[in-house]
Design a protein around this motif. Structure first.
Motif, mmCIF file in Angstrom:
data_model
loop_
_atom_site.group_PDB
_atom_site.id
_atom_site.type_symbol
_atom_site.label_atom_id
_atom_site.label_comp_id
_atom_site.label_asym_id
_atom_site.label_seq_id
_atom_site.Cartn_x
_atom_site.Cartn_y
_atom_site.Cartn_z
ATOM 1 N N ASP A 1 -1.239 -8.464 1.167
ATOM 2 C CA ASP A 1 -0.541 -8.665 2.439
ATOM 3 C C ASP A 1 0.557 -7.626 2.642
ATOM 4 O OD1 ASP A 1 -2.128 -10.760 3.145
ATOM 5 O OD2 ASP A 1 -0.733 -12.319 2.492
ATOM 6 N N SER A 2 1.241 -7.251 1.560
ATOM 7 C CA SER A 2 2.301 -6.246 1.659
ATOM 8 C C SER A 2 1.729 -4.890 2.059
ATOM 9 C CB SER A 2 3.039 -6.125 0.320
ATOM 10 O OG SER A 2 3.688 -7.329 -0.007
ATOM 11 N N ASP B 1 0.742 -5.085 5.712
ATOM 12 C CA ASP B 1 1.914 -5.039 6.587
ATOM 13 C C ASP B 1 2.481 -3.625 6.686
ATOM 14 O OD1 ASP B 1 1.758 -7.719 7.142
ATOM 15 O OD2 ASP B 1 3.174 -8.312 5.578
#
Length: 325
Positions: A3-4, A7
């Motif tokens: 997810d990082s 993002d």
């Protein structure tokens, strides 16, 4: 971690997907995926690009609509050359091939395009355009590029000009090859200047070995200068990019910028219904749908009429009868 990474990537991306309404987050697991609503379109099925790709697309579009590129319009004799042109087996251009050739040669657009299904005589048309361009601007005034070395070799055999693959051209003109050569040239020039100073201060009887060294350096410099010149477009050149649908947007934009800076013209040829670029691409398809171009629509490759018709049906995504044919 995933997810990082996502993002961070999205922070540098440009969304092409309109925002859509989402179902409220809540305990109902039937509409959630990894703690997000399945209706969260941006996270699950959004389409993104980059500012650079958009800038490249804007440039290419502007070059199709721009004027001022080399043209045959001021050389009316080119029409006679084109109309008298014949294939190796004595055939003149067909009506659609003649129309496409005249349109390209008379246009001063920075980028012209010829689109045609397989077997419509794109190579024949490129050959006629090449010979006509040569009749005005001389030999070496047409360069052929293609997405692979094999395709470039075939193109060179078909239209009789020097060809290269796009990746090689960009490597040698603005890429790592050009950077290494520039560094090597700067080093040789510095050493050559120092060696010349040494020779000037050395007695004549002791200069032979030093002179040989200088001649060796000069030969290397000449070779590098020649390579550098080989990978530069020149004024009034026609740059033909065959199988253009397989060339990425970024590579096509770089070729276009080089052609514009040199005062040359780009001709992109291909069929957007065939293979696309591995990287972000699709510009030839955009030209077919929205911008000025010419189309070859008569299929010559097949002997039987049903084969010609079937090949065009297979090309059409919406026509399922081509498989039955």
């Amino acid at each position: 971690l995933v997810d990082s990474v996502v993002d961070l990537t999205l922070d540098k991306a440009v969304s092409l997907t309109p925002d859509r309404s989402r179902a409220p987050e809540g305990p109902d697991t039937t509409v959630n995926l990894r703690d997000r609503s399945v209706f969260d379109h941006q996270h699950h099925s959004g389409v993104y690009t980059t500012e650079q790709v958009m800038a490249d697309e804007d440039h290419l579009i502007s070059r199709v609509t721009a004027t001022g590129a080399p043209t045959m319009a001021g050389h009316p004799e080119h029409v006679d050359v084109l109309e008298q042109w014949r294939t190796d087996d004595g055939h003149p251009l067909s009506d659609d091939q003649m129309h496409a050739s005249k349109h390209v040669l008379s246009s001063d657009a920075g980028i012209s395009a010829i689109i045609g299904p397989a077997g419509t005589g794109k190579s024949t048309t490129m050959g006629a355009i090449t010979d006509t361009w040569h009749s005005v601007h001389g030999e070496q005034s047409v360069i052929g590029l293609a997405p692979s070395a094999v395709a470039a070799g075939v193109l060179g055999d078909e239209i009789g000009v020097d060809t290269d693959n796009v990746a090689k051209w960009l490597f040698e003109s603005v890429g790592e090859g050009a950077a290494r050569r520039a560094e090597r040239v700067a080093n040789l020039e510095s050493r050559l200047a120092a060696l010349t100073t040494t020779i000037d201060s050395t007695p004549h009887r002791d200069r032979a070995r030093l002179v040989q060294q200088r001649e060796s350096m000069q030969a290397k410099l000449v070779a590098d200068y020649a390579t550098q010149a080989q990978y530069q477009f020149r004024p009034n050149q026609l740059i033909i990019v065959d199988e253009a649908s397989m060339v990425s947007t970024s590579n096509l934009a770089e070729l276009s910028r080089q052609a514009e800076a040199a005062g040359a013209k780009l001709l992109i040829v291909g069929d957007p219904a065939q293979l696309e670029a591995v990287d972000a691409g699709g510009f030839l398809g955009h030209v077919e749908r929205n911008l000025d171009h010419t189309t070859l629509d008569t299929v010559w490759r097949f002997k039987n009429e049903w084969e010609r018709a079937a090949s065009l049906k297979l090309r059409s995504v919406g026509d399922k009868h081509g498989i039955d044919a």
